[in-house]
Design a protein around this motif. Sequence first.
Motif, PDB file in Angstrom:
ATOM      1  N   ASN A 252     -36.891 -46.858  -5.942  1.00  0.00           N
ATOM      2  CA  ASN A 252     -36.981 -47.223  -6.920  1.00  0.00           C
ATOM      3  C   ASN A 252     -36.275 -45.713  -7.436  1.00  0.00           C
ATOM      4  N   LEU A 253     -37.398 -44.572  -7.491  1.00  0.00           N
ATOM      5  CA  LEU A 253     -35.759 -43.176  -8.271  1.00  0.00           C
ATOM      6  C   LEU A 253     -34.800 -43.037  -8.018  1.00  0.00           C
ATOM      7  N   VAL A 254     -34.660 -43.562  -6.226  1.00  0.00           N
ATOM      8  CA  VAL A 254     -32.297 -44.225  -6.055  1.00  0.00           C
ATOM      9  C   VAL A 254     -31.957 -44.963  -6.650  1.00  0.00           C
ATOM     10  N   ALA A 255     -32.798 -45.977  -7.348  1.00  0.00           N
ATOM     11  CA  ALA A 255     -32.337 -47.750  -7.473  1.00  0.00           C
ATOM     12  C   ALA A 255     -31.952 -47.298  -9.231  1.00  0.00           C
ATOM     13  N   HIS A 256     -32.398 -45.694  -9.531  1.00  0.00           N
ATOM     14  CA  HIS A 256     -32.614 -45.920 -11.082  1.00  0.00           C
ATOM     15  C   HIS A 256     -31.427 -44.708 -11.150  1.00  0.00           C
ATOM     16  N   LYS A 257     -30.292 -44.409  -9.966  1.00  0.00           N
ATOM     17  CA  LYS A 257     -29.904 -43.826  -9.715  1.00  0.00           C
ATOM     18  C   LYS A 257     -28.425 -44.689  -9.612  1.00  0.00           C
ATOM     19  N   ILE A 258     -28.535 -45.447  -8.539  1.00  0.00           N
ATOM     20  CA  ILE A 258     -26.971 -46.101  -7.917  1.00  0.00           C
ATOM     21  C   ILE A 258     -27.087 -47.395  -8.780  1.00  0.00           C
ATOM     22  N   GLY A 259     -28.286 -48.085  -9.710  1.00  0.00           N
ATOM     23  CA  GLY A 259     -27.926 -49.431 -10.221  1.00  0.00           C
ATOM     24  C   GLY A 259     -27.492 -49.228 -11.153  1.00  0.00           C
ATOM     25  N   PRO A 260     -27.578 -48.113 -12.236  1.00  0.00           N
ATOM     26  CA  PRO A 260     -26.568 -48.129 -13.451  1.00  0.00           C
ATOM     27  C   PRO A 260     -25.226 -47.247 -13.642  1.00  0.00           C
ATOM     28  N   ALA A 261     -25.003 -46.508 -12.148  1.00  0.00           N
ATOM     29  CA  ALA A 261     -23.465 -46.074 -11.532  1.00  0.00           C
ATOM     30  C   ALA A 261     -23.226 -47.156 -11.498  1.00  0.00           C
TER      31      ALA A 261
END
Length: 473
Positions: A154-163
């Motif tokens: 999920n902390l990966v998703a918080h960077k990949i998603g908005p990027a």
Amino acid sequence: MEKLFINGEWVTTQSSEYLYSPYTEEKIAEIPIAKETEVNLAIYGAFKAKGSWARIPAHEKASILEKLSKLYEKNLEKAAEIIAMESAKPIRLAEMEVSRTIQTFKFAAEEAKRIHGETIPLDAAPGGERRVSYTIREPLGVIGAITPFNFPLNLVAHKIGPALASGNSIVLKPARQTPLSSFYLAELLEEAGLPKGVFNVVTGHGSVVGDLLVTDSRINMITFTGSPEVGVGIRNKAGLKKVTLELGSNAAVIIDKDTEVNKKLIDRCITGAFSNNGQVCISIQRMYVHENIYDKFAEQFIEAANKLKIGDPLDSDTDISALISKRELEDRLSWIREAKESGAEIATGGKEEGTVLCPTVILEAENRLKVSCQEAFAPIVILNKVKSAAEGIHFVNESRFGLQAGIYTKDIETALEAIDKLYVGGVLINDIPTFRVDHMPYGGVKESGIGREGIKYAIEEMTEMKLVVWNRN
């Protein structure tokens, strides 16, 4: 052996290292170690892909993110088992992390269609007559993402998603202990139809992979979650790059005198203190309880802590499992010994069972002790008595960190005073500081970092504002 994901291809490396289970200490995978050549290939792939990805319509970006969230829904159990295996997160919490990740990518898909600027009335100033002005937001280009072990998905998703939503390409360096979730993410993004080069996963040593991402001129932004020491080093090396840092904390909650001590409160605080083995940036580490209810609260809290089940992270009944490494376990045991030698009472825990640190409650620990003033990142919580909520606020602020803090009170003036005086990034009224949902702004002050996450707010960090002025004169 696992492979790097570079420019849409799975790439082998000359060197590798074994990955071991934090709980069983058994070998679970062989992880590639990237050298400078592979890192440069990943950066080049992202750099080459950034222009075409930025031009793809918002609805197409959103569609890929929506497909990704559906793939996680379909493969929830597999994704959760990967998390539990590599990080020793209890499987129930791993499943919750995947569910949150599904929401995170859904939010990203929605926000991809809502990126916009504003109009500016230039005629508010003399000389601005008959001019039309507005702003637009454009992607920065290439994002270097460096992520931690405690929420490996999920902390990966918080960077990949908005990027991805904002049209940036990415090079991701996941934590060395938890790369498997990121490799699986790459598989699913490939299946969702993400163009080659837009997302790259490179594993290896921070001194190689991390330093190259931070210093390479083709990387436009670094988004990092981890320790303050590493975060400061990144900011010092990054030059004029944009940097978002989500760093440490020793989060606190204040329990005021009018708070009813009941099962609901105790259960909530137990969750805040011991969820994910205490390895949460906003885990409750410090509790300041009013002297009128301190004894009652302490008795019930300790009793509840003693009921937590220690065991295998893949067992659905497990509440507490291993810390991320043996070194962390030994280090935290030394902190507990320091507290005991300084006169604090170890009410429960303070010992190991195999690779697991038992849930530990420490009473009346001085602020100078490591268990109080540093980030424990372990199932350790201190419980101290205060004479007033104001005294509690003072102790909360007496910290180099400032991520989130909570206060329980029925007095609206006390709550408003806490909002005014707590120097943190987020204040939770009648809740624990460990609360987070994935679309809220999240970040801290002081040594807890700079910038904000939460999809909409991360997109603002990952885009540049451009001003447009039309002269109609």
